[in-house]
Design a protein around this motif. Structure first.
Motif, PDB file in Angstrom:
ATOM      1  N   SER A 158       0.837  -1.215   0.000  1.00 12.00           N
ATOM      2  CA  SER A 158       0.000   0.000   0.000  1.00 12.00           C
ATOM      3  C   SER A 158       0.860   1.250   0.000  1.00 12.00           C
ATOM      4  N   ARG A 206      -3.462   8.682  -0.082  1.00 18.15           N
ATOM      5  CA  ARG A 206      -3.666   7.624   0.912  1.00 18.15           C
ATOM      6  C   ARG A 206      -4.290   6.425   0.224  1.00 18.15           C
ATOM      7  N   SER A 240      -6.006   2.512   1.123  1.00 19.02           N
ATOM      8  CA  SER A 240      -6.511   1.565   2.108  1.00 19.02           C
ATOM      9  C   SER A 240      -6.720   0.212   1.449  1.00 19.02           C
ATOM     10  N   THR A 284      -6.992  -0.113   7.793  1.00 16.07           N
ATOM     11  CA  THR A 284      -5.598   0.193   7.487  1.00 16.07           C
ATOM     12  C   THR A 284      -5.480   1.226   6.374  1.00 16.07           C
ATOM     13  N   TRP A 285      -4.520   2.137   6.546  1.00 17.39           N
ATOM     14  CA  TRP A 285      -4.232   3.159   5.550  1.00 17.39           C
ATOM     15  C   TRP A 285      -2.720   3.344   5.449  1.00 17.39           C
TER      16      TRP A 285
END
Length: 118
Positions: free
Chosen positions: A83, A105, A107, A112-113
């Protein structure tokens, strides 16, 4: 500073091949990704915008055409499509088109990010 964000969604698979065999992310798996792009400006344009959201359509098109329902290892040509790295890839796509891009960003799950912000 003015800030706007827009959210995009796609589904894709990936595999973190460099992890130990007993790590669940070493196996082929997928996510319903959420990408959030942030743009910032000290001043608004003549229409009162940081950027018109409609101008972000090329990002939606790229996500739909290049990422959605794809295997991200193949898309990016390596086995470490985390990610964090995906956030940077999307950031670079956006920054090349919109100077106001300030962060991205990503996810993989609702809890979760990962963020890339230079």
């Amino acid at each position: 500073m003015y800030r706007i964000t827009k959210e995009f969604h796609f589904s894709a698979s990936h595999q973190l091949c460099h992890l130990p065999d007993d790590h669940p992310c070493a196996r082929l798996h997928g996510h319903n990704y959420i990408v959030e792009v942030e743009l910032a400006a000290a001043e608004l344009d003549a229409n009162g915008f940081v950027r018109d959201y409609r101008e972000l359509k090329p990002l939606k098109t790229w996500i739909d055409d290049a990422l959605d329902h794809r295997h991200l290892n193949e898309v990016f040509g390596h086995d470490m499509v985390t990610s964090e790295r995906l956030a940077k890839e999307v950031y670079e796509f956006c920054k090349a088109r919109w100077a106001e891009t300030s962060a991205v960003r990503v996810s993989e799950t609702p809890k979760t990010w990962a963020e890339y912000r230079p």
